[in-house]
Structures are given as structure tokens and as C-alpha cells.
Design a protein around this motif. Structure first.
Motif, PDB file in Angstrom:
ATOM      1  N   SER A  22     -22.963  47.543  -0.068  1.00 52.60           N
ATOM      2  CA  SER A  22     -23.274  46.575   0.994  1.00 52.60           C
ATOM      3  C   SER A  22     -22.600  46.915   2.305  1.00 52.60           C
ATOM      4  O   SER A  22     -23.102  46.553   3.361  1.00 52.60           O
ATOM      5  CB  SER A  22     -22.881  45.171   0.539  1.00 52.60           C
ATOM      6  N   GLY A  23     -21.475  47.595   2.271  1.00 54.54           N
ATOM      7  CA  GLY A  23     -20.765  47.883   3.521  1.00 54.54           C
ATOM      8  C   GLY A  23     -20.416  49.346   3.710  1.00 54.54           C
ATOM      9  O   GLY A  23     -19.595  49.680   4.570  1.00 54.54           O
ATOM     10  N   THR A  24     -20.986  50.255   2.937  1.00 59.25           N
ATOM     11  CA  THR A  24     -20.645  51.671   3.020  1.00 59.25           C
ATOM     12  C   THR A  24     -21.878  52.470   3.404  1.00 59.25           C
ATOM     13  O   THR A  24     -22.906  52.397   2.728  1.00 59.25           O
ATOM     14  CB  THR A  24     -20.088  52.188   1.682  1.00 59.25           C
ATOM     15  N   PHE A  25     -21.771  53.247   4.488  1.00 58.38           N
ATOM     16  CA  PHE A  25     -22.879  54.035   5.005  1.00 58.38           C
ATOM     17  C   PHE A  25     -22.433  55.499   5.097  1.00 58.38           C
ATOM     18  O   PHE A  25     -21.388  55.794   5.700  1.00 58.38           O
ATOM     19  CB  PHE A  25     -23.328  53.531   6.381  1.00 58.38           C
ATOM     20  N   THR A  26     -23.237  56.408   4.541  1.00 54.26           N
ATOM     21  CA  THR A  26     -22.890  57.834   4.518  1.00 54.26           C
ATOM     22  C   THR A  26     -23.926  58.606   5.321  1.00 54.26           C
ATOM     23  O   THR A  26     -25.129  58.505   5.068  1.00 54.26           O
ATOM     24  CB  THR A  26     -22.851  58.372   3.080  1.00 54.26           C
ATOM     25  N   LEU A  27     -23.424  59.389   6.307  1.00 53.13           N
ATOM     26  CA  LEU A  27     -24.282  60.261   7.114  1.00 53.13           C
ATOM     27  C   LEU A  27     -24.060  61.697   6.654  1.00 53.13           C
ATOM     28  O   LEU A  27     -22.925  62.179   6.634  1.00 53.13           O
ATOM     29  CB  LEU A  27     -23.952  60.126   8.599  1.00 53.13           C
ATOM     30  N   VAL A  28     -25.164  62.407   6.308  1.00 51.44           N
ATOM     31  CA  VAL A  28     -25.087  63.800   5.865  1.00 51.44           C
ATOM     32  C   VAL A  28     -25.966  64.639   6.781  1.00 51.44           C
ATOM     33  O   VAL A  28     -27.179  64.418   6.873  1.00 51.44           O
ATOM     34  CB  VAL A  28     -25.539  63.968   4.397  1.00 51.44           C
ATOM     35  N   GLY A  56     -36.113  71.749  10.399  1.00 48.25           N
ATOM     36  CA  GLY A  56     -35.853  73.180  10.341  1.00 48.25           C
ATOM     37  C   GLY A  56     -34.625  73.600  11.117  1.00 48.25           C
ATOM     38  O   GLY A  56     -34.187  74.740  10.996  1.00 48.25           O
ATOM     39  N   THR A  57     -34.059  72.711  11.947  1.00 47.20           N
ATOM     40  CA  THR A  57     -32.896  73.071  12.752  1.00 47.20           C
ATOM     41  C   THR A  57     -31.599  72.798  12.019  1.00 47.20           C
ATOM     42  O   THR A  57     -30.755  73.690  11.870  1.00 47.20           O
ATOM     43  CB  THR A  57     -32.913  72.295  14.084  1.00 47.20           C
ATOM     44  N   ARG A  58     -31.416  71.570  11.570  1.00 50.67           N
ATOM     45  CA  ARG A  58     -30.182  71.208  10.868  1.00 50.67           C
ATOM     46  C   ARG A  58     -30.460  70.715   9.449  1.00 50.67           C
ATOM     47  O   ARG A  58     -29.583  70.150   8.813  1.00 50.67           O
ATOM     48  CB  ARG A  58     -29.430  70.123  11.639  1.00 50.67           C
ATOM     49  N   GLY A  59     -31.666  70.932   8.949  1.00 48.11           N
ATOM     50  CA  GLY A  59     -32.007  70.424   7.626  1.00 48.11           C
ATOM     51  C   GLY A  59     -32.468  68.969   7.717  1.00 48.11           C
ATOM     52  O   GLY A  59     -32.531  68.364   8.788  1.00 48.11           O
ATOM     53  N   ASN A  60     -32.788  68.406   6.583  1.00 51.92           N
ATOM     54  CA  ASN A  60     -33.263  67.018   6.517  1.00 51.92           C
ATOM     55  C   ASN A  60     -32.079  66.062   6.476  1.00 51.92           C
ATOM     56  O   ASN A  60     -31.448  65.867   5.425  1.00 51.92           O
ATOM     57  CB  ASN A  60     -34.148  66.836   5.281  1.00 51.92           C
ATOM     58  N   LEU A  61     -31.745  65.513   7.630  1.00 46.78           N
ATOM     59  CA  LEU A  61     -30.597  64.616   7.762  1.00 46.78           C
ATOM     60  C   LEU A  61     -30.789  63.376   6.893  1.00 46.78           C
ATOM     61  O   LEU A  61     -31.900  62.865   6.768  1.00 46.78           O
ATOM     62  CB  LEU A  61     -30.424  64.254   9.229  1.00 46.78           C
ATOM     63  N   ARG A  62     -29.684  62.872   6.321  1.00 42.99           N
ATOM     64  CA  ARG A  62     -29.742  61.685   5.457  1.00 42.99           C
ATOM     65  C   ARG A  62     -28.718  60.652   5.921  1.00 42.99           C
ATOM     66  O   ARG A  62     -27.579  60.998   6.245  1.00 42.99           O
ATOM     67  CB  ARG A  62     -29.431  62.056   3.997  1.00 42.99           C
ATOM     68  N   LEU A  63     -29.150  59.397   5.974  1.00 36.92           N
ATOM     69  CA  LEU A  63     -28.262  58.263   6.224  1.00 36.92           C
ATOM     70  C   LEU A  63     -28.493  57.290   5.075  1.00 36.92           C
ATOM     71  O   LEU A  63     -29.587  56.736   4.927  1.00 36.92           O
ATOM     72  CB  LEU A  63     -28.564  57.605   7.569  1.00 36.92           C
ATOM     73  N   GLU A  64     -27.486  57.147   4.226  1.00 39.47           N
ATOM     74  CA  GLU A  64     -27.640  56.377   3.002  1.00 39.47           C
ATOM     75  C   GLU A  64     -26.663  55.203   2.986  1.00 39.47           C
ATOM     76  O   GLU A  64     -25.541  55.303   3.497  1.00 39.47           O
ATOM     77  CB  GLU A  64     -27.386  57.279   1.785  1.00 39.47           C
ATOM     78  N   LYS A  65     -27.109  54.106   2.372  1.00 39.06           N
ATOM     79  CA  LYS A  65     -26.271  52.934   2.187  1.00 39.06           C
ATOM     80  C   LYS A  65     -25.817  52.923   0.732  1.00 39.06           C
ATOM     81  O   LYS A  65     -26.587  52.595  -0.174  1.00 39.06           O
ATOM     82  CB  LYS A  65     -27.052  51.667   2.525  1.00 39.06           C
ATOM     83  N   THR A 125     -30.139  55.873  13.026  1.00 37.07           N
ATOM     84  CA  THR A 125     -29.982  54.424  13.020  1.00 37.07           C
ATOM     85  C   THR A 125     -30.524  53.863  11.712  1.00 37.07           C
ATOM     86  O   THR A 125     -31.581  54.301  11.240  1.00 37.07           O
ATOM     87  CB  THR A 125     -30.752  53.783  14.192  1.00 37.07           C
ATOM     88  N   MET A 126     -29.773  52.916  11.116  1.00 36.90           N
ATOM     89  CA  MET A 126     -30.281  52.160   9.973  1.00 36.90           C
ATOM     90  C   MET A 126     -30.224  50.685  10.327  1.00 36.90           C
ATOM     91  O   MET A 126     -29.152  50.139  10.606  1.00 36.90           O
ATOM     92  CB  MET A 126     -29.466  52.438   8.704  1.00 36.90           C
ATOM     93  N   GLU A 127     -31.400  50.017  10.337  1.00 37.99           N
ATOM     94  CA  GLU A 127     -31.461  48.601  10.676  1.00 37.99           C
ATOM     95  C   GLU A 127     -31.013  47.743   9.488  1.00 37.99           C
ATOM     96  O   GLU A 127     -30.754  48.250   8.387  1.00 37.99           O
ATOM     97  CB  GLU A 127     -32.892  48.232  11.083  1.00 37.99           C
ATOM     98  N   GLN A 128     -30.924  46.439   9.718  1.00 35.69           N
ATOM     99  CA  GLN A 128     -30.458  45.528   8.674  1.00 35.69           C
ATOM    100  C   GLN A 128     -31.366  45.535   7.451  1.00 35.69           C
ATOM    101  O   GLN A 128     -30.902  45.356   6.321  1.00 35.69           O
ATOM    102  CB  GLN A 128     -30.352  44.094   9.236  1.00 35.69           C
ATOM    103  N   ASP A 129     -32.661  45.787   7.679  1.00 30.96           N
ATOM    104  CA  ASP A 129     -33.591  45.805   6.546  1.00 30.96           C
ATOM    105  C   ASP A 129     -33.687  47.164   5.879  1.00 30.96           C
ATOM    106  O   ASP A 129     -34.531  47.381   5.008  1.00 30.96           O
ATOM    107  CB  ASP A 129     -34.985  45.352   6.995  1.00 30.96           C
ATOM    108  N   GLY A 130     -32.848  48.120   6.291  1.00 32.39           N
ATOM    109  CA  GLY A 130     -32.836  49.452   5.683  1.00 32.39           C
ATOM    110  C   GLY A 130     -33.731  50.456   6.362  1.00 32.39           C
ATOM    111  O   GLY A 130     -33.801  51.624   5.929  1.00 32.39           O
TER     112      GLY A 130
END
Length: 964
Positions: free
Chosen positions: A477-483, A465-474, A448-453
Motif C-alpha cells: 500500500s505504501g511501497t513503490f519500486t522504480l526499475v 529500445g533505449t533504456r529497456g522497458n521501465l517498470r514502476l510497481e506498487k 507516474t502512477m496515479e491513485q488508481d494504479g
């Protein structure tokens, strides 16, 4: 240095060197005094502080497979590379120095000379230290009139333990090309001020100055700014250290944020420009407009500024700075919804908080210049161009789309999912869900990424250690990338849902979208290993290489792999032995079953090929090799069970020993022995100087189908081993094997033995590093040995005859000398039973001292000598059995002692004729057999028993004639 012309010398940058973590490091190496091609090759290795004696290979100019696994990826991505300065000089580049790069570096040049002469490698040490340098400037935007002064401050600090110097400089950037930045002033590492070419005259006049205040503050002062000063100013600090070669090296550089400087030229031409941070807004957003005046010496002039919306006045600021709102805007200003102010005499700002639909339109600003603040008439007036501002209702036309660049992946690969929100009028919050296909209707929170980041992860994704360090990046202003760096297994496939929510002014809008991905298991995608070798048969001392090629139906790049090298000696000794294992991080662990490989095996890896190079093949290296490969999921540390395992085919390696040069004399001969002693020679014609020999003596009886019997074997250490037929103490005492010269072996026969052929087999043995090995063997010619018995002194009846004996009764076999033994002599006698193997078996021996020996102990209770006279040695056999049937003979020997205390010597020997013992069943058994068989009864009636005995005697006589 004492070097002579033509002597190779390798020189490397002098150490110890200190460099900061994360910096770009270079080490130079050159070679001189070499022969061969002008372009020499270089190989770089490191000796880590944790294992100072162990060489870890990094990079080579000639061998792509040279790097160890720990450096392979960095070399492949050019994080580490070699730059050739000229044919005999190179630079080693480490583009981003890591803490683990500390150690002693060795530069090695492979030999191209006719002979080894000089030095071929050199070493230097490198220490990695922390980068403690920091530089900062408070970013600001300045607008000054030409001729005004400006002062900028840069804070620089360091905490390096080593002795270092600092240099601090100010630079001016005009345009986007950073490499074209102009140097203003620099305080160098040796505490001297240097000016840029454009600031030389102003520096000499004192208009541009750089001052150090305290320990960390560096101030740039410009007394009168010029239009040429307009641009972006920043500060750059560098930390320097003095190397052992007395040169200074910058080990860290830091550049600050930029300060924007606008310089307004003096003059009567007034320019006006209007800007806005955002042109398109939603209800509730904030609008900020800037009106910028361009006028020379604006600070000493008087302006009136009017803000217009669609040419209707909103507010004005008079030359005294008094703000006047028009109409409804005055009420909104009282409510705090509007604000207007001037930061300087050249910049005027209008801010509208929580814009509404009525605030959209075209905004302009009108500027009038007055001679004095109280004038009613302007000198000049200028109107800015218009700027269009759009205001959309909250939640207006929000659209959401979800996509993925990784629709089909293998377990361990990354998942990349993109959620694009269009039309949002403010900040949005995003939730990612996983909808596993094996649980319909169930969803798992990913992130989850809130409005304030603010970012939070679902409980199933918090363990890195299971799936690596998950990343959710903005990304915007309107593009969100989940890795998701490393997928776990097939269960990570399915639908991934993005939910976007916008909240504004007490209301909220939500949209969602999904994208499907498929995750395949690594175990089911054809992992396969193939082992091969260019040669299957190698000579002793030759090197050979095994290549384990790993293939799969999915890409193996960046997949953690380990390889086991397995070995089964020849001949096999059970299961395969584990030679060595190479882990994904480059760690090497040697097995204990075959320790001799550790000092002679070299390991390598290139891509998905693993290499095992064996130097100097030994016989112990002969056998079967295999490799076993384990793979883990990509992008995580290789922990726990591997995702897939495969074992290669087996490859056999045969090691051929040095060729044997052994030659043994093969000429046949014969010898007639008059006494009981005889000597037979075995001669080596040719052999290698450093060989040892094992000799085995054989006896071949005269029978046509007889097999050779081993008498005795002397191995290469002269340890004797007797054959089974000659293993009794009595038999051992009759033979002696000895080496009489470097190339001659001798078998001595110490008492009369059966006549026949004797020969030797010579084995050539050689010590090869780890043990003795047989190179070959040779067989000598055969020597016929005949014993000429001195029968004139002893005489015995040699006529062959037969004796019938009923089973269960006793029988006496005759053995009598003719005449009387000579005085002073002793007699010995031995009874033999003829065997089909050709080696007659001794039954009983009466020694010259009167003792009796029974070679066949199980017959001792049934055998005894019947001696009514001194020359009678008849044998009494009690309880005759059916198996006793056969031919018997005796041998009598005459011994005499030459004088008191001397050995006894054989004087004569005589042997009797053959006595054929015929066993007859007991009487009751015979009668029962006859009565129960009418045909046998009729036969008995016509053929007397005497005829049967005569026929048996004739057959025996024929047999004895054949034996002679």
C-alpha cells in the motif's frame, strides 16, 4: 535389429513429440552395448527448422563450454539441465519451453570403446505448440451448515489443433500445504470417474457427483456437506496427448481460483466471531464488520443480532430480519452512510461508509437464539470478543523515504529505486523525477502512477529500445519500486526524486524525497582482452586452440558481447583478415578472405572466455591471430554502436611441415670432355615415395671469388626457368635438363662451355591438402668439367700481346689460323671480352652458315670482322672508348657434315691468346693534361713513352699467366 554383442546403441525418446510453450519438458536418452566406464557421458544438440543441417550445441554432461551462446545462460541458470537416471541413461530437462526450442534433438555419446562399432547418436523431433488450455471458477466464500448441499461449476476449454484429451478434477485444500490437497473427484482423460480416498463411500452412495454439462462445464455436487469438507475447493484441468510410444503425456495443467467453504456443525453450542477487513483507517475510508455465527443447522434456527460500539447499541436485526438503528445512526443510515444486512442466517454484515473520528472504538456483536421468531426470551446468548478500530485524521503523520540498492552502477546496469510512504490514510499517487547534474535546476519526468494504479512514462523513457522497458510497481500500500533496466551513460546519474501525493475529501498532502546514483561509462572501466595459446608451434595436421579472455574492472555477467577473430597470414599480406564474428545472440558470420577456416574451426564460449579451435593445422593456418571484442550495455538488445571495444595482443602460430627425408649424392667428381657435348648427373639417394622434386643446376667458375650462376631450374611440374646469365636463345640452346629415372636428373651440355664446376640443388615438395609445400632441399657434389680440344687439326697463335689505341679511333684485334682449313668443313668464330665476374662475355659470333650474331646489341654498330683470308677472323672495333680497355680473345670451331641431310658435328676447336687493349686519351687531351701539371711534365721528360708501354706489357703478361 542385426546388432551383435558389444555393439553400441544409442536410443532416444521416439518422436515426433508435441509440447506446449511454457511447459516443463523432458527427453530421455540411453546407451547400451558399450565398453569402458559404467558412467557414460551425453551431449545434446538441436537442428533448428531454419537451418536443418546446422548443429547447435545445447548441454553436455562432461564439457561446461559445450553450449553455444544462445543456450549458455539457460544452462547456467538450470533452465536447461541433464538429470542422470543411471550411468547409461539421462533425462534432458527444459524447465520452460520456448517457441524457438522447436526442432530435431540429437543425443550423442562420446566414444569409450576400443573401436568405433555401432551407433553413437540418435535423434527425435519436438514441436512447440501454443498453450490454449483455460480453466476458471468464480471465486466465492460459502458458509454452510452441516448437511446442506453445495454445487460448484468449473469452465474448461482448449483449442489445440492436435488430437488431445482433457482431465478435470476437484480438490480440497485444508491448510497452507498445497501438496497435501485431497482429491475429491476427477474425470480422467479416458472418460472415467476417479474418487479420492476420503470420498470413496460418499461417491458410491451418490452424495458426491461430477457431471459434464455441454462442452466446457464441469459441475461438482455435494449433497450434504460435512465439517471435513471445510476448506478451499478448486478445480484443476490437464490436457493430454498420446506420444508415438503410445503413452499419454500431460502437456498443460491449469488450476483455478479457490472457493472458500465454511461448514457450521449442528448442535446447541452457539459461537460468535467478529472480523474486519481493516483495523486502522483514515477519515473517509470504509469500515466493514462481519459477525459470523457457529451453530448446527443455523438455517432452521432463529437469531437476534445486536451491533455494539464501546458497549453502546448501534443496530439490531431481529429473528424476522427486521433492521433497527439506534439514535443518530438512523439518520446516517438514511443518508447512505451506514448499511447492515445478513447474507445468510449465519453471517451478519455492518458497513460504515466514510468513517469519522467518532467511529473509532471497540466493536462487538451479541447473538441471542429464540425458539420462535416471536419469543421475547432467548434460549442462549453469546457475545463476541471485541475488535479495536482506529480512525486517523486525513494526512496524519505522512512520512516518505527514498533509497536505492544500486547507488553505483556501470552504464547498462539496472537502476532500482524504492519510495516508501508511511502513515498515508488512503491511496496515493507517485511521480518520479530525474535531476541531471549537468543541468542544475532542471528535472525530467520519469514515470507516474496515479491513485488508481494507472501508469504513464515520461517522454524520454517511452522508447523501450533505449533504456529497456521501465517498470514502476506498487509492492504494497505504501511501497513503490522504480526499475530502469538499462542505464544509458553517465548522464543517467544524479538525483532521483519521488513525490507522493494523497487526495482525500477535497484536500491533498504531498511529500518528496531524493536518492543519488552514480553511473560510470563502460569505455573508461578497463575493458581488456588477452589472447593466448598453449602451443605456439604446431605440427602439420595437429589441432590447436586460441583462448580470448575478456576482463574489465566491472562485472561482465549478462553484458552482450561480440567477438571478431582476426588473422594475418605468414608472410603478411597487408592488414588482418576477418575470420569469423560471433554476435551476442549466437549468430556466426564467416569472413570471405580465408574461407578454408569455416570447415575446420570450432567456436566456443564459457563466461567471458571465447575459444577458437582449429582442427588439422595446415601451412595456410600459419600466421598471427588476434581477437576484437565489442560490448553493449546490459539488459537491452545490442543495437547501434557498442559501448566499448578492445583488441587483444597478437599471438603467432607456426605450422611445422613434415620432416624432409631427402638425401642427395654429395661426392665430388670430374670429367674431361673431348667433344662439345657432356652429361652431368644429379642422383637422389633417398626421399619419401609421394614427393615431387624441383632441380636447379648451377655453374661455378674457376675464379677464387666467383659466385655460382644459375643455369636452369625445373620445378616440380617440370617447368623450366633459366638464370639471367643463360636466358638468351643462344645460351638456352647449349643446355638441356631432363629426368632420366625416378631418382636421377641429368644436365646435358650441348656445346663447349667455359670450364668450371657444375652441381645441382634438389628441392623436395609435397602436396598437403590445399597446395604444394617445400619440405627441404639438398645440394649435390660438384663435378669439374674440362674440355679437351682437338687442336691437332686447327692451330692458332696463342701468344699474349697488347695493342694501344687512341680514344675515338679504330683498332683491329688479330685472330688468324695457321694453315688452311680442311676441305668440306665450315668454320665458326666467337670473340669474347674477359670479365671480372669470371663469366666471359661474348661480343660477336660468326656462325658456320655465315650469319653474324651480336649478343651485346649496343656494340653492334662498332664491331665487324676483318677477313682478308678464310682463316682470318680479326675483330675491328671502331670509335674506341675508355671502357673498351681490357683483355680479349677469340675461339674458332671447325664443323663437318657426315653426309647429306645429317647434322653438323664439331670436329675441332681452338682458342687464341689474350690481346690486351690499352686505351689512350686523344692527343689534345694528353697535351693539355701534361701542360697543366708541372710534376707530370717533369715525369714525361725523364720517362719516355716507350718505357710506359713496356711496363704495361709486362703487367699484361703477368695477368695472362695468372688466368691460365
Amino acid at each position: 535389429t542385426g546388432l551383435t554383442p558389444g555393439q553400441r546403441v544409442v536410443t532416444v525418446q521416439e518422436g515426433p513429440l508435441y509440447r506446449t510453450e511454457g511447459s516443463h519438458v523432458t527427453l530421455w536418452c540411453k546407451v547400451s552395448g558399450y565398453q569402458g566406464p559404467a558412467e557414460q557421458n551425453f551431449q545434446w544438440s538441436i537442428y533448428l527448422p531454419s537451418a536443418p543441417e546446422r548443429e547447435v550445441q545445447i548441454v553436455s554432461t562432461v564439457d561446461p563450454s559445450f553450449p553455444y551462446a544462445i543456450y549458455t545462460q539457460r544452462v547456467r541458470s538450470r533452465g536447461i539441465f541433464v538429470e542422470r537416471l543411471q550411468g547409461d541413461a539421462v533425462l534432458l530437462h527444459i524447465t520452460e519451453l520456448q517457441e524457438r526450442d522447436a526442432g530435431q534433438y540429437e543425443c550423442h555419446t562420446p566414444n569409450t570403446d576400443e573401436r568405433y562399432f555401432g551407433s553413437y547418436s540418435a535423434k527425435t523431433s519436438l514441436t512447440v505448440i501454443a498453450d490454449t488450455l483455460s480453466a476458471s471458477v468464480a471465486p466465492q466464500a460459502l458458509t454452510l451448515t452441516e448437511g446442506e448441499a453445495v454445487e460448484l461449476t468449473c469452465e474448461v476449454s482448449k483449442s489445440t489443433a492436435q488430437h488431445t484429451h482433457l482431465s478435470v478434477g476437484w480438490y480440497l485444500l485444508q491448510g497452507a500445504e498445497e501438496h497435501l490437497a485431497q482429491e475429491v473427484l476427477t474425470l480422467s482423460k479416458d472418460f472415467t470417474l476417479k474418487h479420492g480416498p476420503s470420498y470413496e463411500q460418499r461417491f458410491l452412495e451418490g452424495d458426491v457427483r461430477l457431471s459434464k454439462v455441454g462442452n466446457t462445464t464441469y459441475k461438482l455436487f455435494i449433497g450434504a456437506v460435512k465439517p471435513s469438507d471445510q476448506g478451499q475447493l478448486y478445480c484443476e484441468a490437464a490436457e493430454w496427448i498420446e506420444d508415438p510410444d503410445e503413452t499419454w503425456k500431460d502437456i498443460s495443467r491449469k488450476r483455478t481460483e479457490r472457493t472458500s467453504l465454511a461448514v457450521v456443525s449442528q448442535g446447541r453450542d452457539l459461537s460468535v466471531d467478529i472480523t474486519a477487513a481493516e483495523h486502522s483507517l483514515s477519515e473517509g475510508d470504509t469500515l466493514q464488520l462481519n459477525c459470523v455465527l457457529g451453530a448446527q443447522k443455523s438455517s432452521s434456527r432463529h437469531f437476534e443480532v445486536i451491533w455494539l460500539l464501546d458497549d453502546v447499541e448501534v443496530a439490531r436485526v431481529d429473528p424476522h430480519g427486521v433492521l433497527i438503528w439506534e439514535g443518530e445512526y438512523e439518520e446516517r443510515a438514511k443518508l447512505g452512510q451506514l448499511r447492515a444486512f445478513k447474507p445468510s442466517n449465519a453471517i451478519y454484515v455492518l458497513t460504515i461508509y466514510e468513517v469519522g473520528l467518532k467511529d473509532k472504538g471497540t466493536y462487538r456483536c451479541s447473538v441471542s437464539e429464540m425458539r420462535t421468531p416471536g419469543d421475547l426470551h432467548s434460549i442462549q446468548t453469546n457475545l463476541s470478543s471485541g475488535i479495536q478500530v482506529n480512525v486517523k485524521p486525513a494526512g496524519y503523520l505522512v512520512r516518505l523515504s527514498v533509497s536505492t540498492s544500486t547507488p553505483r552502477v556501470t552504464a547498462g546496469d539496472s537502476l532500482i529505486l524504492l519510495c516508501e510512504v508511511q502513515g498515508a490514510t488512503g491511496a496515493v499517487s507517485v511521480r518520479w523525477w530525474h535531476l541531471p547534474p549537468q543541468q542544475p535546476g532542471h528535472k525530467v519526468l520519469v514515470a507516474t502512477m496515479e491513485q488508481d494504479g494507472t501508469l504513464s512514462l515520461g517522454s524520454a523513457y517511452q522508447d523501450g529500445g533505449t533504456r529497456g522497458n521501465l517498470r514502476l510497481e506498487k509492492a504494497s500500500s505504501g511501497t513503490f519500486t522504480l526499475v530502469i533496466p538499462s542505464t544509458l551513460d553517465e548522464d543517467d546519474g544524479g538525483q532521483y526524486r519521488c513525490e507522493a501525493t494523497q487526495r482525500s475529501r477535497g484536500r491533498s498532502w504531498a511529500e518528496k524525497g531524493e536518492a543519488a546514483v552514480t553511473v560510470s561509462s563502460m569505455a573508461g572501466l578497463g575493458l581488456h582482452a588477452t589472447l593466448r595459446s598453449r602451443i605456439a608451434t604446431v605440427r602439420y595436421g595437429q589441432s590447436f586452440e586460441l583462448v580470448c579472455q575478456v576482463n574489465a574492472t566491472y562485472t561482465l555477467e549478462e553484458v552482450p558481447m561480440s567477438v571478431w577473430w582476426l588473422f594475418q597470414p605468414n608472410p603478411p599480406s597487408g592488414s588482418f583478415h576477418e575470420l569469423v564474428r560471433v554476435f551476442p545472440n549466437g549468430t556466426v558470420v564467416w569472413g570471405t578472405a580465408q574461407p578454408h577456416f569455416q570447415g575446420k574451426a570450432q567456436l566456443g564460449k564459457a563466461g567471458t572466455s571465447f575459444r577458437l579451435h582449429i582442427h588439422g593445422a595446415l601451412p595456410a593456418d600459419e600466421g598471427t591471430y588476434q581477437c576484437e571484442v565489442e560490448v553493449w550495455r546490459r539488459n537491452i538488445l545490442p543495437l547501434g554502436q557498442p559501448a566499448a571495444t578492445t583488441r587483444s595482443n597478437a599471438v603467432g602460430i607456426k605450422v611445422v611441415l613434415p620432416e624432409s627425408k631427402l638425401q642427395v649424392a654429395t661426392k665430388d667428381s670430374s670429367v674431361e670432355v673431348t667433344s662439345s657435348n657432356a652429361a652431368i648427373e644429379c642422383r637422389i639417394v633417398f626421399a619419401q615415395n609421394n614427393s615431387q622434386f624441383a632441380v636447379t643446376w648451377y655453374f661455378l667458375p674457376l675464379l677464387a671469388d666467383a659466385k655460382p650462376l644459375q643455369i636452369v631450374r625445373a620445378n616440380y611440374s617440370s617447368i623450366l626457368e633459366y638464370g639471367s646469365e643463360f636466358s638468351s636463345p643462344a645460351q638456352k640452346s647449349r643446355f638441356l635438363s631432363q629426368r632420366v629415372s625416378s631418382n636421377t636428373f641429368q644436365l646435358q651440355i650441348l656445346s663447349e662451355n667455359p670450364e668450371g664446376r657444375y652441381y645441382c640443388v634438389v628441392e623436395e615438395w609435397l602436396w598437403l591438402v590445399d597446395g604444394w609445400y617445400k619440405l627441404g632441399e639438398g645440394t649435390s657434389g660438384r663435378t669439374m668439367v674440362k674440355f679437351k680440344r682437338p687442336g691437332e687439326q686447327l692451330q692458332m697463335e696463342e701468344t699474349n700481346h697488347s695493342i694501344p689505341a687512341r680514344e675515338g679511333e679504330a683498332v683491329t684485334l688479330p685472330c688468324r689460323l695457321q694453315g688452311v682449313p680442311r676441305p668440306g668443313t665450315h668454320l665458326s668464330a666467337t670473340w669474347f671480352q674477359v670479365r671480372s665476374s669470371g663469366r666471359d662475355g661474348a661480343l660477336l659470333t660468326l656462325r658456320r652458315d655465315g650469319t653474324t650474331e651480336y649478343p651485346r646489341e649496343h656494340l653492334a654498330g662498332r664491331l665487324c670482322l676483318h677477313r682478308p683470308s678464310a682463316g682470318d677472323f680479326s675483330l675491328m672495333l671502331s670509335s674506341v672508348e675508355r671502357g673498351d680497355a681490357g683483355a680479349y680473345y677469340c675461339q674458332v670451331q671447325e664443323w663437318q657434315q657426315q653426309s647429306e641431310g645429317k647434322d653438323w658435328t664439331l670436329q675441332a676447336s681452338v682458342r687464341s691468346g689474350y690481346t690486351q687493349l690499352i686505351t689512350v686519351p686523344p692527343e689534345s687531351t694528353v697535351m693539355s693534361r701534361i701542360c697543366s701539371s708541372p710534376s707530370l711534365l717533369n715525369l714525361i721528360l725523364y720517362l719516355p713513352l716507350v718505357l710506359i708501354l713496356l711496363l704495361a706489357l709486362a703487367a699484361f703478361c703477368w695477368y695472362c699467366k695468372f688466368r691460365k
